[in-house]
Structure formats: structure tokens, C-alpha cells
Design an enzyme around this catalytic site. Structure first.
Site, PDB file in Angstrom:
ATOM      1  N   GLY A 155     -12.584  -3.842   0.761  1.00 37.31           N
ATOM      2  CA  GLY A 155     -13.956  -3.423   0.995  1.00 37.31           C
ATOM      3  C   GLY A 155     -14.454  -2.444  -0.044  1.00 37.31           C
ATOM      4  O   GLY A 155     -15.592  -2.533  -0.520  1.00 37.31           O
ATOM      5  N   ARG A 213       0.821  -1.212   0.000  1.00 38.62           N
ATOM      6  CA  ARG A 213       0.000   0.000   0.000  1.00 38.62           C
ATOM      7  C   ARG A 213       0.858   1.267   0.000  1.00 38.62           C
ATOM      8  O   ARG A 213       0.454   2.290  -0.557  1.00 38.62           O
ATOM      9  CB  ARG A 213      -0.942  -0.010   1.200  1.00 38.62           C
ATOM     10  CG  ARG A 213      -2.142  -0.937   0.986  1.00 38.62           C
ATOM     11  CD  ARG A 213      -3.060  -0.970   2.173  1.00 38.62           C
ATOM     12  NE  ARG A 213      -4.313  -1.649   1.836  1.00 38.62           N
ATOM     13  CZ  ARG A 213      -5.146  -2.153   2.723  1.00 38.62           C
ATOM     14  NH1 ARG A 213      -4.868  -2.057   4.012  1.00 38.62           N
ATOM     15  NH2 ARG A 213      -6.266  -2.749   2.340  1.00 38.62           N
ATOM     16  N   LYS A 244     -16.855 -15.758   4.655  1.00 43.09           N
ATOM     17  CA  LYS A 244     -18.288 -15.675   4.913  1.00 43.09           C
ATOM     18  C   LYS A 244     -19.121 -15.280   3.692  1.00 43.09           C
ATOM     19  O   LYS A 244     -18.786 -14.334   2.991  1.00 43.09           O
ATOM     20  CB  LYS A 244     -18.558 -14.663   6.034  1.00 43.09           C
ATOM     21  CG  LYS A 244     -17.962 -15.059   7.380  1.00 43.09           C
ATOM     22  CD  LYS A 244     -18.266 -13.998   8.424  1.00 43.09           C
ATOM     23  CE  LYS A 244     -17.708 -14.393   9.791  1.00 43.09           C
ATOM     24  NZ  LYS A 244     -17.992 -13.358  10.811  1.00 43.09           N
ATOM     25  N   GLY A 266      -7.529  -6.563  -0.618  1.00 45.30           N
ATOM     26  CA  GLY A 266      -7.659  -7.335   0.609  1.00 45.30           C
ATOM     27  C   GLY A 266      -6.784  -8.571   0.644  1.00 45.30           C
ATOM     28  O   GLY A 266      -5.606  -8.545   0.278  1.00 45.30           O
TER      29      GLY A 266
END
Length: 397
Positions: free
Chosen positions: A378, A36, A201, A354
């Protein structure tokens, strides 16, 4: 969307840049992945080449609105200085006396990094006036604002959204590149268009699955989330990660995909183990042979081959979420197979930030061989969902 060019001549001015420096640290506060920080360099170098006084703000971790030395940006300031080849001054606070003194003493071409913006509870306050008050204090430090932290543009925060309304503002090189690349997967993508979704998930991906069933030609599901889909089809999933409350949603998406003519591919085999440990004995089993006392920790070799073939046949591929516990060698092969297939693909390939981006680097792949690796997990997911990103909307004319 406004770009740096729209700011005009910024030589000699102070420009506030919002970057995303939320990097992983080890126990000794050493940065274990500086991706990053490196992604921020094009914007910072462009401004420095224009003799700008660059003031950078960023966050690290979740200090929850309190000053916590554990989340200091000191390691980031050090690494950023190494990458830029010049000293980077870390202000001792975010908008206090230390920040004001550090920015007042700047010369053209200097870089000051403000301390963690999340040390101030107003940064992410739900109360508009509190965020606006902090944004006004940020604005008092500079003449213009450049938004370059794509990983936070889905947040309505003072350093992302409110500040852009206080100063002449524009998107940085990174944010512009992110939107341009991700748009290739949302606005008339070249087909076949394949989306690979993984991670733990189903609930984290409900919005994106719902949106992409309307747009993609194929959805390939892996990771822990696959077991909720497999359970929805009646398979034994043992002790695998399972969201019981999402089984009806999984059944709905399976039916909707069939109705829309979208291929929704699920694992046909998996790598299982009796416990979640790096050295747990790994066994490959077909779905029909899943032991009740084992847990699935990766897609199996048949699934990896199936998914690689689908990726190779595609003109546009987006990947968000690992296929298994790639941090454990025994359960990394599925994620490695997807990354390899994307690297070898002739189509336009996007790694959606991510954990997927972390996997690409951790597993040793050449980042340059992917068309785009997003810096925002996200944010990229919400973009693919079709949601409005506050930090982008505020930069649009």
C-alpha cells in the site's frame, strides 16, 4: 529526510524502532514468510552494534483495538531472536506496566519487542488527541525514535506519525532504501519506463494508473483487474472478476493513454477454468474465444511473451500485483513469467511489495537479482501515486 546519523551518539540510549512485522502465519502460528523480519535486520543490527537498548514496536493482523492472543507478536519475537542470534524479550503489553518494567530492566545491546501496537484502540484513532496521548506513552519509554516500517508510513498512526513529533526521530535503513529506490521510478526515471500492474481490482489501482499515465511509457495490465479493461473494450469476460462500476474509468484510461502516447497493454489470451479451485481444469483461450461459463485466472502464454518482451526493452520497471492466482500451480505461469523477465532485465527493477513480493518468494526466485523489493504494498502504491506519506513527511526537515 533525517537519517540515523542525524541522531548523533546513541550509545547507551533507548531507541524506539517502528518495524513492520505483519507476517503471515499458518494455523499453528508458524511464520510462513519472514521477509519483513529479515528486512528489519540492518537497522536493528546497526543500533545494537552502537550499544543501544533497542525497543521495537510493530503490529500483526487486525485485532481492531482489542487485546487478542490470536494476534500476539510471540512468534515474531522468537524468529527475530533467531535471526539476531540473541534473546528478544516480548513485553506482555504495549505501554502498560509490563512494557515499562521490561524496558526499565534493559542493558546496552538488549532487545525488547512491545506487544502488538494495534491492541490499543488509540493507535489508529481518527482523533488526534487520542493518538498523541498514546504517542506520549511510547515516548516515555525511550530517548529517540527510528521509523523503519515502510509498510505503514502511509498511515497517520501513533507509532508511525505522532511518536516522531515527541522524540528526536529519523528514518531507518529500510525506509531510507525504500524511498531512495522508489524515487528512481518517480523522479526522472530512465526510459523506456514500464509499469506492470496486476491484482484483483481496478478500484485499488485507480490513483496509480491516473498518475502513471502522465509518467510511464508503458502500462502492462494483468490479474483480475484486466477483465474490467477487457470488458470496456467489448470482450466477453465470462465469470471473471469484474467491477462493472469501473468500466467507465477503464474506458477513460484507455482513451487517455492513447492521447498521451502511452502504451497500455492488455492480455491477448488467458488461462481459464470453470471455478476458482487449485485443481480446476485449466484451458488457454484467446480473448475472442472466452467461454461465457468460465473465469480467467491467469494471463496466457502469448500475453506472458508480450509482457516479457516489453520488460526486457525497458530501462526502469515497476511491478505491483500478480498476473493471476499464483498460489495455484496451474495459474502461476503468468506471474512467474513476469518475475523471470524482471530478474533477467538489464534495467532497474522494482517489485512493489505486497502480493508481488510474496509471489517472488513463493515461486522461488532469488530476491538479490531484483534491484529492489519493497516491503510495503500500500505504501509503495501511494508513493507511486504521488501522495504524501505522513510517516515520511514527519521525518523531513
Amino acid at each position: 529526510m533525517r537519517t540515523i546519523d542525524t541522531l548523533g551518539d546513541v550509545a547507551g540510549k533507548k531507541v524506539l524502532v517502528r518495524s513492520d512485522f505483519n507476517v503471515p502465519l499458518d494455523a499453528d502460528k508458524n511464520i510462513t514468510d519472514d521477509g519483513r523480519i529479515r528486512a528489519a535486520l540492518p537497522t536493528l543490527k546497526r543500533l545494537l552494534d552502537a550499544d543501544v537498548k533497542v525497543i521495537v514496536m510493530a503490529h500483526l493482523g487486525r485485532p481492531k483495538g482489542t487485546v487478542n492472543p490470536e494476534f500476539s507478536l510471540a512468534p515474531v519475537a522468537k524468529r527475530l531472536g533467531e535471526l539476531l542470534g540473541k534473546d528478544v524479550t516480548l513485553a506482555p503489553d504495549t505501554v502498560g506496566e509490563g512494557a515499562r518494567a521490561a524496558t526499565a530492566a534493559m542493558n546496552d545491546g538488549d532487545v525488547v519487542l512491545l506487544e502488538n501496537v494495534r491492541f490499543d484502540p488509540r493507535e489508529s484513532s481518527k482523533v488526534d488527541t487520542e493518538r498523541e496521548e498514546l504517542a506520549a506513552e511510547y515516548a516515555a519509554l525511550a530517548d529517540a525514535f527510528v521509523s523503519d516500517g515502510f509498510g505503514v508510513v502511509h498511515r497517520k498512526q501513533a507509532s508511525v506519525y505522532d511518536i516522531a513529533k515527541k522524540l528526536p526521530s529519523a528514518a531507518g535503513e529500510l525506509v531510507f532504501k525504500e524511498i531512495d529506490s522508489l524515487s528512481k521510478a518517480t523522479q526522472n526515471p530512465q526510459r523506456p519506463y514500464t509499469v506492470v500492474l496486476g491484482g484483483s481490482k481496478v478500484s485499488d489501482k485507480l490513483g496509480v494508473i491516473n498518475n502513471l499515465i502522465e509518467k510511464a511509457d508503458r502500462l502492462l495490465i494483468g490479474g483480475g483487474m484486466a477483465y474490467t479493461f477487457l470488458k470496456a473494450q467489448g470482450f466477453e469476460v465470462g465469470n471473471s472478476l469484474l467491477e462493472e462500476d469501473q468500466i467507465p474509468a477503464a474506458q477513460e484510461y484507455l482513451a487517455k493513454a492513447a492521447e498521451k502516447g502511452v502504451q497500455l497493454l492488455l492480455p491477448v489470451d488467458g488461462v481459464v477454468a470453470p471455478e476458482f479451485k487449485a485443481d480446476a481444469p485449466a484451458t488457454v483461450v484467446d480473448n475472442a474465444d472466452m467461454p461465457a461459463d468460465q473465469m480467467g485466472l491467469d494471463i496466457g502464454p502469448k500475453t506472458a511473451e508480450l509482457y516479457a518482451k516489453a520488460i526486457a526493452e525497458s530501462k526502469t520497471v515497476v511491478w505491483n500485483g500478480p498476473m493471476g492466482v499464483f498460489e495455484f500451480e496451474a495459474f502461476s505461469k503468468g506471474t512467474r513469467a513476469v518475475a523471470q523477465a524482471m530478474q533477467d532485465a538489464e534495467g532497474f527493477t522494482i517489485v512493489g511489495g505486497g502480493d508481488s513480493a510474496a509471489a517472488v518468494r513463493t515461486l522461488g526466485f532469488d530476491e538479490a537479482k531484483f534491484n529492489h523489493i519493497s516491503t510495503g504494498g500500500g505504501a509503495s502504491l501511494e508513493f507511486l501515486e504521488g501522495k504524501e506519506l505522513p510517516g515520511i513527511a514527519v521525518l523531513e526537515d
